[in-house]
Design a protein around this motif. Structure first.
Motif, mmCIF file in Angstrom:
data_model
loop_
_atom_site.group_PDB
_atom_site.id
_atom_site.type_symbol
_atom_site.label_atom_id
_atom_site.label_comp_id
_atom_site.label_asym_id
_atom_site.label_seq_id
_atom_site.Cartn_x
_atom_site.Cartn_y
_atom_site.Cartn_z
ATOM 1 N N ALA A 1 -0.291 2.065 -6.289
ATOM 2 C CA ALA A 1 -1.513 2.660 -6.838
ATOM 3 C C ALA A 1 -2.209 3.520 -5.795
ATOM 4 N N GLU A 2 -2.134 3.105 -4.534
ATOM 5 C CA GLU A 2 -2.773 3.856 -3.459
ATOM 6 C C GLU A 2 -2.225 5.280 -3.367
ATOM 7 N N GLN A 3 -0.932 5.434 -3.601
ATOM 8 C CA GLN A 3 -0.316 6.760 -3.542
ATOM 9 C C GLN A 3 -0.774 7.661 -4.676
ATOM 10 N N LEU A 4 -1.202 7.046 -5.788
ATOM 11 C CA LEU A 4 -1.637 7.830 -6.943
ATOM 12 C C LEU A 4 -2.960 8.552 -6.693
ATOM 13 N N VAL A 5 -3.810 7.956 -5.892
ATOM 14 C CA VAL A 5 -5.141 8.526 -5.655
ATOM 15 C C VAL A 5 -5.034 9.951 -5.129
ATOM 16 N N ALA A 6 -4.037 10.191 -4.292
ATOM 17 C CA ALA A 6 -3.849 11.525 -3.709
ATOM 18 C C ALA A 6 -3.571 12.572 -4.780
ATOM 19 N N ASP A 7 -3.004 12.156 -5.912
ATOM 20 C CA ASP A 7 -2.707 13.097 -6.999
ATOM 21 C C ASP A 7 -3.969 13.564 -7.708
ATOM 22 N N GLY A 8 -5.011 12.746 -7.639
ATOM 23 C CA GLY A 8 -6.294 13.127 -8.229
ATOM 24 C C GLY A 8 -6.392 12.958 -9.731
ATOM 25 N N LYS A 9 -5.351 12.423 -10.377
ATOM 26 C CA LYS A 9 -5.404 12.255 -11.829
ATOM 27 C C LYS A 9 -6.287 11.085 -12.204
ATOM 28 N N LYS A 10 -7.080 11.255 -13.258
ATOM 29 C CA LYS A 10 -7.958 10.200 -13.764
ATOM 30 C C LYS A 10 -7.427 9.716 -15.112
ATOM 31 N N TYR A 11 -7.458 8.413 -15.308
ATOM 32 C CA TYR A 11 -6.933 7.809 -16.531
ATOM 33 C C TYR A 11 -8.062 7.285 -17.418
ATOM 34 N N ASP A 12 -7.793 7.266 -18.734
ATOM 35 C CA ASP A 12 -8.765 6.726 -19.685
ATOM 36 C C ASP A 12 -8.843 5.209 -19.579
ATOM 37 N N ALA A 13 -7.744 4.596 -19.186
ATOM 38 C CA ALA A 13 -7.708 3.142 -19.049
ATOM 39 C C ALA A 13 -6.660 2.748 -18.022
ATOM 40 N N VAL A 14 -6.910 1.614 -17.396
ATOM 41 C CA VAL A 14 -5.952 1.055 -16.434
ATOM 42 C C VAL A 14 -5.706 -0.400 -16.808
ATOM 43 N N ILE A 15 -4.439 -0.795 -16.814
ATOM 44 C CA ILE A 15 -4.057 -2.174 -17.078
ATOM 45 C C ILE A 15 -3.662 -2.830 -15.757
ATOM 46 N N CYS A 16 -4.262 -3.961 -15.479
ATOM 47 C CA CYS A 16 -3.922 -4.744 -14.276
ATOM 48 C C CYS A 16 -3.712 -6.181 -14.748
ATOM 49 N N SER A 17 -2.544 -6.437 -15.299
ATOM 50 C CA SER A 17 -2.287 -7.711 -15.960
ATOM 51 C C SER A 17 -1.389 -8.612 -15.130
ATOM 52 N N GLU A 18 -1.906 -9.782 -14.766
ATOM 53 C CA GLU A 18 -1.184 -10.773 -13.957
ATOM 54 C C GLU A 18 -0.719 -10.172 -12.634
ATOM 55 N N VAL A 19 -1.629 -9.467 -11.978
ATOM 56 C CA VAL A 19 -1.335 -8.794 -10.704
ATOM 57 C C VAL A 19 -2.206 -9.309 -9.560
ATOM 58 N N LEU A 20 -3.502 -9.402 -9.776
ATOM 59 C CA LEU A 20 -4.443 -9.700 -8.691
ATOM 60 C C LEU A 20 -4.170 -11.030 -8.002
ATOM 61 N N GLU A 21 -3.628 -11.994 -8.740
ATOM 62 C CA GLU A 21 -3.363 -13.305 -8.136
ATOM 63 C C GLU A 21 -2.253 -13.262 -7.088
ATOM 64 N N HIS A 22 -1.514 -12.150 -7.050
ATOM 65 C CA HIS A 22 -0.413 -12.017 -6.083
ATOM 66 C C HIS A 22 -0.825 -11.282 -4.811
ATOM 67 N N LEU A 23 -2.062 -10.823 -4.740
ATOM 68 C CA LEU A 23 -2.492 -9.961 -3.636
ATOM 69 C C LEU A 23 -3.366 -10.693 -2.626
ATOM 70 N N LYS A 24 -3.145 -10.422 -1.349
ATOM 71 C CA LYS A 24 -3.972 -11.010 -0.300
ATOM 72 C C LYS A 24 -5.388 -10.446 -0.337
ATOM 73 N N GLN A 25 -5.495 -9.152 -0.643
ATOM 74 C CA GLN A 25 -6.808 -8.500 -0.685
ATOM 75 C C GLN A 25 -6.952 -7.720 -2.002
ATOM 76 N N PRO A 26 -7.265 -8.420 -3.094
ATOM 77 C CA PRO A 26 -7.362 -7.753 -4.397
ATOM 78 C C PRO A 26 -8.400 -6.641 -4.443
ATOM 79 N N SER A 27 -9.443 -6.733 -3.621
ATOM 80 C CA SER A 27 -10.482 -5.697 -3.627
ATOM 81 C C SER A 27 -9.940 -4.337 -3.205
ATOM 82 N N LEU A 28 -8.934 -4.340 -2.343
ATOM 83 C CA LEU A 28 -8.346 -3.066 -1.915
ATOM 84 C C LEU A 28 -7.726 -2.335 -3.100
#
Length: 266
Positions: A96-123
């Protein structure tokens, strides 16, 4: 052994359009679809972060959304592409971090069963904030860190795995005999360990800390995926349905997982 195409065809026929088989997963998929249908225009652009094998992306694509599924696991993206023929659903191995450089904005983002796997979900959430249009919606689903499954299954099993105890080796053999594996219907990634254990309050605080506000909240199941109940519920659908209904009636601390829709704070 069935090919990916054969598995895809059988799944669709057997489950009336759903690739998920478990009622709790279908309930999660319905929450995601209904939330989008009620909050963003038809045909909107949707980013599916940590898309795994693309089961959510394909379901949204079948309902007219233009979906871009991303995952850092090449293994899962190869599978997603092999299972997908919809022209409005695309996949790519990218963070997802690499996408920011593209500058595209989305109408919606799905983050399903992902945050529990991350050390720093806020990032990740800071990145998703930048990927969303101002009126966009973020759909977040996570296990309840204080719910039945995480307390009675996930945490004890992960502790046994870490120590590689005799009990874990016996349990692993037993699970293998019963057909359980480390993969899920959504992802076959190599490491699906849970690092974060969110309560409802934790999730609300996480949203606030990252300039979001939770505007819709719902519950998953109760104990249908907790051993030994799972021995019966995985084979008897009506037990899963009853379990799901019970979860809706109980306080939030008893649900197996949280479904939520987030809006950007103005």
């Amino acid at each position: 052994m069935k090919t990916l195409t054969e598995r895809k065809m059988n799944t669709t026929i057997n489950n009336k359009g759903y690739e998920f088989d478990r009622i709790a997963d279908i309930k999660r998929l319905d929450f995601i679809l209904q939330s989008l249908q009620q909050s963003v225009p038809p045909g909107s652009s949707v980013l599916d972060v940590g898309c795994g094998n693309g089961v959510i992306s394909r379901h949204l694509g079948k309902h007219g959304f233009n979906v871009f599924g991303i995952d850092v696991s090449e293994k899962t993206i190869i599978q997603a592409k092999a299972l997908t023929s919809l022209p409005n659903v695309q996949f790519k191995v990218i963070s997802a971090e690499q996408l920011v450089a593209d500058g595209k904005k989305y109408d919606a983002v799905i983050c399903s069963e992902v945050l529990e796997h991350l050390k720093q979900p806020s990032l990740l959430l800071k990145v998703l904030y930048d990927c969303l249009k101002d009126s966009g919606k973020l759909i977040v689903t996570v296990p309840n860190g204080k719910g039945p499954r995480e307390v009675l299954v996930t945490k004890p099993v992960q502790k046994m795995q870490t120590t590689n105890s005799l009990l874990w080796r016996m349990l692993f053999k037993f699970k293998t005999m019963l057909g359980y594996s480390g993969a899920t219907p959504q992802s076959a990634a190599d490491d699906l360990s849970h690092i974060q254990f969110f309560s409802k309050k934790d999730l609300e605080q996480l949203s606030t800390n990252n300039q979001f506000k939770i505007v819709r909240f719902a519950k998953s199941n109760f104990v249908d995926d907790v051993f030994p109940f799972s021995l019966f519920t995985r084979r008897i659908k009506w037990l899963q349905k009853v379990d799901s209904k019970i979860a809706d009636l109980l306080p939030y601390q008893f649900t197996g997982g949280f479904f939520s829709m987030w809006a950007k704070e103005k």
